[in-house]
Design a protein around this motif. Structure first.
Motif, PDB file in Angstrom:
ATOM      1  N   ARG A 139      -3.693   8.693   1.668  1.00 38.22           N
ATOM      2  CA  ARG A 139      -3.947   8.239   0.281  1.00 38.22           C
ATOM      3  C   ARG A 139      -5.457   7.039   1.237  1.00 38.22           C
ATOM      4  NH1 ARG A 139       0.732   8.480  -0.915  1.00 38.22           N
ATOM      5  NH2 ARG A 139       1.673   8.047  -2.884  1.00 38.22           N
ATOM      6  N   GLY A 140      -6.088   6.931   2.287  1.00 37.62           N
ATOM      7  CA  GLY A 140      -7.106   6.588   2.892  1.00 37.62           C
ATOM      8  C   GLY A 140      -7.010   5.253   3.444  1.00 37.62           C
TER       9      GLY A 140
ATOM     10  N   THR B  18      -4.166   4.792  -7.494  1.00 31.70           N
ATOM     11  CA  THR B  18      -4.006   5.906  -6.520  1.00 31.70           C
ATOM     12  C   THR B  18      -2.799   6.883  -6.220  1.00 31.70           C
ATOM     13  OG1 THR B  18      -4.654   3.976  -5.073  1.00 31.70           O
ATOM     14  CG2 THR B  18      -4.001   5.772  -3.406  1.00 31.70           C
TER      15      THR B  18
ATOM     16  N   ALA C 111     -11.632  11.877   7.661  1.00 27.89           N
ATOM     17  CA  ALA C 111     -12.612  11.279   6.351  1.00 27.89           C
ATOM     18  C   ALA C 111     -12.548   9.339   6.485  1.00 27.89           C
ATOM     19  CB  ALA C 111     -12.220  11.254   4.911  1.00 27.89           C
TER      20      ALA C 111
ATOM     21  N   LYS D  81      -2.983   0.256  -7.131  1.00 30.91           N
ATOM     22  CA  LYS D  81      -1.698   0.742  -5.370  1.00 30.91           C
ATOM     23  C   LYS D  81      -0.963   2.025  -6.639  1.00 30.91           C
ATOM     24  CE  LYS D  81       0.765   2.118  -2.113  1.00 30.91           C
ATOM     25  NZ  LYS D  81       1.644   3.161  -2.047  1.00 30.91           N
TER      26      LYS D  81
ATOM     27  N   LYS E 292      -6.845  17.956   4.036  1.00 27.48           N
ATOM     28  CA  LYS E 292      -5.620  16.987   4.779  1.00 27.48           C
ATOM     29  C   LYS E 292      -5.707  16.158   3.157  1.00 27.48           C
ATOM     30  CE  LYS E 292      -6.571  14.613   7.756  1.00 27.48           C
ATOM     31  NZ  LYS E 292      -7.420  13.114   8.765  1.00 27.48           N
TER      32      LYS E 292
ATOM     33  N   THR F  19       1.056  11.355   4.853  1.00 29.74           N
ATOM     34  CA  THR F  19       1.455   9.948   4.559  1.00 29.74           C
ATOM     35  C   THR F  19       2.731   9.983   4.653  1.00 29.74           C
ATOM     36  OG1 THR F  19       1.968   9.307   1.904  1.00 29.74           O
ATOM     37  CG2 THR F  19       2.947  11.738   2.702  1.00 29.74           C
ATOM     38  N   HIS F  20       3.176   8.767   5.361  1.00 29.50           N
ATOM     39  CA  HIS F  20       3.965   8.084   5.223  1.00 29.50           C
ATOM     40  C   HIS F  20       5.331   7.562   3.870  1.00 29.50           C
ATOM     41  CE1 HIS F  20       1.836   6.629   8.826  1.00 29.50           C
ATOM     42  NE2 HIS F  20       2.412   7.762   9.110  1.00 29.50           N
ATOM     43  N   ASN F  21       4.801   8.096   2.925  1.00 31.12           N
ATOM     44  CA  ASN F  21       5.410   7.789   1.528  1.00 31.12           C
ATOM     45  C   ASN F  21       6.711   8.694   1.180  1.00 31.12           C
ATOM     46  OD1 ASN F  21       6.016   7.908  -1.392  1.00 31.12           O
ATOM     47  ND2 ASN F  21       4.093   6.063  -1.627  1.00 31.12           N
TER      48      ASN F  21
HETATM   49  C1  LIG Z   1      -1.101  12.084   9.154  1.00 35.18           C
HETATM   50  C2  LIG Z   1      -2.328  11.177   8.792  1.00 35.18           C
HETATM   51  C3  LIG Z   1      -3.591  11.763   9.154  1.00 35.18           C
HETATM   52  C4  LIG Z   1      -4.505  10.881   8.360  1.00 35.18           C
HETATM   53  N1  LIG Z   1      -5.750  10.782   8.244  1.00 35.18           N
HETATM   54  C5  LIG Z   1      -7.044  10.246   8.331  1.00 35.18           C
HETATM   55  C6  LIG Z   1      -8.278  10.357   7.514  1.00 35.18           C
HETATM   56  O1  LIG Z   1      -8.223  11.283   8.042  1.00 35.18           O
HETATM   57  N2  LIG Z   1      -8.981   9.353   6.760  1.00 35.18           N
HETATM   58  C7  LIG Z   1      -8.235   7.909   6.420  1.00 35.18           C
HETATM   59  O2  LIG Z   1      -8.656   7.535   5.500  1.00 35.18           O
HETATM   60  N3  LIG Z   1      -7.218   8.416   6.408  1.00 35.18           N
HETATM   61  C8  LIG Z   1      -6.126   8.821   6.635  1.00 35.18           C
HETATM   62  N4  LIG Z   1      -4.786   8.404   7.118  1.00 35.18           N
HETATM   63  C9  LIG Z   1      -4.247   7.235   6.494  1.00 35.18           C
HETATM   64  C10 LIG Z   1      -4.117   7.395   5.860  1.00 35.18           C
HETATM   65  O3  LIG Z   1      -5.006   7.139   4.585  1.00 35.18           O
HETATM   66  C11 LIG Z   1      -3.187   5.806   4.038  1.00 35.18           C
HETATM   67  O4  LIG Z   1      -3.926   4.683   4.827  1.00 35.18           O
HETATM   68  C12 LIG Z   1      -1.744   5.674   4.854  1.00 35.18           C
HETATM   69  O5  LIG Z   1      -1.309   7.436   5.547  1.00 35.18           O
HETATM   70  C13 LIG Z   1      -1.500   4.756   3.935  1.00 35.18           C
HETATM   71  O6  LIG Z   1      -0.802   5.924   3.369  1.00 35.18           O
HETATM   72  P1  LIG Z   1       0.641   6.441   2.368  1.00 35.18           P
HETATM   73  O7  LIG Z   1       0.169   7.302   1.883  1.00 35.18           O
HETATM   74  O8  LIG Z   1       1.214   7.534   4.172  1.00 35.18           O
HETATM   75  O9  LIG Z   1       1.525   6.061   1.888  1.00 35.18           O
HETATM   76  P2  LIG Z   1       1.765   3.843   1.429  1.00 35.18           P
HETATM   77  O10 LIG Z   1       2.666   3.188   2.613  1.00 35.18           O
HETATM   78  O11 LIG Z   1       2.478   4.522  -0.091  1.00 35.18           O
HETATM   79  O12 LIG Z   1       0.313   3.369   0.845  1.00 35.18           O
HETATM   80  C14 LIG Z   1      -0.830   3.014   1.297  1.00 35.18           C
HETATM   81  C15 LIG Z   1      -1.958   3.765   0.949  1.00 35.18           C
HETATM   82  O13 LIG Z   1      -2.185   3.332  -0.294  1.00 35.18           O
HETATM   83  C16 LIG Z   1      -3.327   2.874  -0.382  1.00 35.18           C
HETATM   84  N5  LIG Z   1      -3.229   1.596  -1.458  1.00 35.18           N
HETATM   85  C17 LIG Z   1      -2.751   0.328  -1.413  1.00 35.18           C
HETATM   86  N6  LIG Z   1      -3.142  -1.085  -1.940  1.00 35.18           N
HETATM   87  C18 LIG Z   1      -3.547  -0.757  -2.978  1.00 35.18           C
HETATM   88  C19 LIG Z   1      -4.393  -1.143  -4.214  1.00 35.18           C
HETATM   89  N7  LIG Z   1      -3.731  -2.295  -4.320  1.00 35.18           N
HETATM   90  N8  LIG Z   1      -5.050  -0.510  -5.005  1.00 35.18           N
HETATM   91  C20 LIG Z   1      -4.899   1.401  -4.371  1.00 35.18           C
HETATM   92  N9  LIG Z   1      -5.024   1.232  -4.073  1.00 35.18           N
HETATM   93  C21 LIG Z   1      -4.249   0.687  -2.549  1.00 35.18           C
HETATM   94  C22 LIG Z   1      -3.745   2.670   0.674  1.00 35.18           C
HETATM   95  O14 LIG Z   1      -4.780   3.889   0.275  1.00 35.18           O
HETATM   96  C23 LIG Z   1      -3.203   2.230   1.354  1.00 35.18           C
HETATM   97  O15 LIG Z   1      -3.935   2.913   2.794  1.00 35.18           O
HETATM   98  C24 LIG Z   1      -3.927   9.148   7.830  1.00 35.18           C
HETATM   99  C25 LIG Z   1      -2.384   9.044   7.687  1.00 35.18           C
HETATM  100  C26 LIG Z   1      -1.512  10.561   8.172  1.00 35.18           C
HETATM  101  C27 LIG Z   1      -0.521  10.165   8.225  1.00 35.18           C
END
Ligand SMILES: Cc1cc2nc3c(=O)[nH]c(=O)nc-3n(C[C@H](O)[C@H](O)[C@H](O)COP(=O)(O)OP(=O)(O)OC[C@H]3O[C@@H](n4cnc5c(N)ncnc54)[C@H](O)[C@@H]3O)c2cc1C
Length: 387
Positions: free
Chosen positions: A242-243, A269, A180, A266, A239, A293-295
């Motif tokens: 978070r974004g 989210t 996405a 956050k 899949k 996710t890395h969370n």
């Molecule tokens: C295998 C894999 C595939 C992925 N594919 C995609 C994809 O197709 N499209 C895509 O967009 N991303 C993708 N991502 C990236 C993902 O969306 C996240 O940006 C990234 O993984 C960090 O989020 P987290 O869940 O690991 O955890 P965390 O580190 O806990 O969360 C960080 C995320 O939380 C959200 N966030 C942070 N601060 C705030 C706030 N103040 N208000 C609201 N929300 C907030 C944001 O999304 C930020 O990236 C992928 C990640 C992985 C691991």
């Protein structure tokens, strides 16, 4: 119980010098001004052909990427698989918006499906919608704007490319994750993928769409999707992430003057992510799920749900995923407990992979918690090894 602080398992593939490099790298990208200056300087240097490729390659590129070609990645794929971590080859060239490039990526994705068929270590293929079609076409379709002249043909070509990829994927029995991107092109992708799921996801998920939980509208979207899946009798592949485009999304909403599609905090989210996760695991007759996710908390939440429902760790309907170069403590500890886990392994020419690398650096800078966590884990592993 799984222990994500087990750094011996997390870093067992890293030599002492690779561990040092990782420490140095995360230390650098935890510094926001440095990342900003570094990004500008790198873009400038590459545009003006200054010889910086070698430096990028031996630092960020080698840490976050598998290599320049799929063949380059083989050693890393094999090494990960020895520890039961799978790989997803991600040709991470971004931003080239012309028909010959779209054709090239379509063929590349099909080749990567063939590559996966012969490799047990590669469970999925992946591509980005804007890698096989023009951004503006998706935007217009999403906004219900009228296409003009040749744009009809472009949209038809896009639909054909999606079809070609999924047809081959179904023949080879390799599911495909569709990434996405920006929310203002996602409606076109969601609608197209749902139509194609009717064809390809009758008995199992060949197509996985991506759900970005930072969008506050996604839970309701999921509820409606389930109703549609039930009436069409199909399996939805999702899949869940978070974004990755939060700043861009908020800036655009502010500039144009519409309500931001992103959760305000956050906390919201995180709650949305967990609610979507619970909803899909409650309905596993209709969903197959890839949790990207890395969370740690979200990962533990998923594990707890699976345990409480008596769903086996190896159930093929549930996969976990992290990006190569990040959160090894999650990937390797999950694999050690027999969960299905994979790493997105980006590859491509150094210059072309740069937007991906910059996103990783910015993400690690803006999500300071993630970087600190990586640094703390590396520090404790250095201490354990006495280096
Ligand atoms: C295998 C894999 C595939 C992925 N594919 C995609 C994809 O197709 N499209 C895509 O967009 N991303 C993708 N991502 C990236 C993902 O969306 C996240 O940006 C990234 O993984 C960090 O989020 P987290 O869940 O690991 O955890 P965390 O580190 O806990 O969360 C960080 C995320 O939380 C959200 N966030 C942070 N601060 C705030 C706030 N103040 N208000 C609201 N929300 C907030 C944001 O999304 C930020 O990236 C992928 C990640 C992985 C691991």
């Amino acid at each position: 119980m799984i222990d994500f602080t087990n750094t011996k398992i997390a870093f067992h593939l890293k030599t002492d010098s690779e561990l040092e490099r990782a420490y140095f790298l995360f230390k650098m990208i935890s510094n926001q001004p440095l990342v900003k200056i570094g990004t500008l300087a790198t873009n400038f240097a590459l545009r003006t052909n200054l010889p910086v490729e070698g430096l990028i390659r031996s630092t960020v590129f080698d840490h976050f990427c598998g290599g320049v070609s799929s063949k380059d990645c083989v050693a890393k794929i094999d090494q990960l698989f020895k520890s039961k971590v799978h790989s997803i080859l991600d040709y991470s060239v971004e931003g080239k918006q012309n028909e010959s490039q779209f054709e090239f990526i379509t063929k590349k994705t099909i080749d990567l499906i063939d590559f996966a068929v012969n490799n047990k270590s590669i469970p999925f293929a992946v591509f980005k919608p804007t890698a096989i079609g023009r951004f503006e076409i998706y935007r217009k379709i999403s906004k219900r704007e009228k296409l003009e002249g040749f744009e009809f043909d472009e949209w038809n070509q896009i639909k054909k490319r999606f079809n070609r990829i999924f047809k081959h994927a179904q023949k080879c029995n390799i599911p495909v994750l569709v990434d996405a991107e920006e929310s203002w092109i996602q409606t076109a992708v969601d609608e197209l993928l749902f139509e194609l799921m009717k064809k390809y996801n009758k008995t199992k998920a060949i197509i996985y769409n991506t759900l970005q939980a930072y969008r506050w509208d996604r839970y309701d979207y999921l509820v409606k999707l389930l109703e549609k899946a039930k009436s069409e009798k199909l399996i939805i592949g999702i899949k869940l992430v978070r974004g990755a485009y939060m700043e861009k999304e908020r800036a655009r909403a502010k500039d144009i003057g519409y309500k931001s599609p992103i959760c305000e905090t956050k906390f919201e989210t995180d709650r949305n992510f967990d609610n979507c996760l619970t909803f899909m695991t409650d309905n596993l007759d209709y969903f197959q799920l890839y949790i990207g996710t890395h969370n740690e908390k979200s990962t533990l939440h998923a594990i707890n749900i699976l345990n409480s429902k008596g769903i086996s760790n190896t159930n093929s309907k549930i996969w976990f995923g992290q990006l190569f170069g990040m959160s090894d403590h999650i990937s390797f500890n999950l694999a050690d407990h027999h969960y299905n886990v994979s790493k997105y392994l980006p590859f491509g020419p150094v210059k072309d992979v740069l937007p991906y690398l910059i996103r990783r650096a910015e993400e690690n800078t803006s999500v300071s918690g993630q970087t600190n966590r990586e640094l703390e884990l590396i520090k404790s592993e250095r201490k354990r090894r006495g280096v």
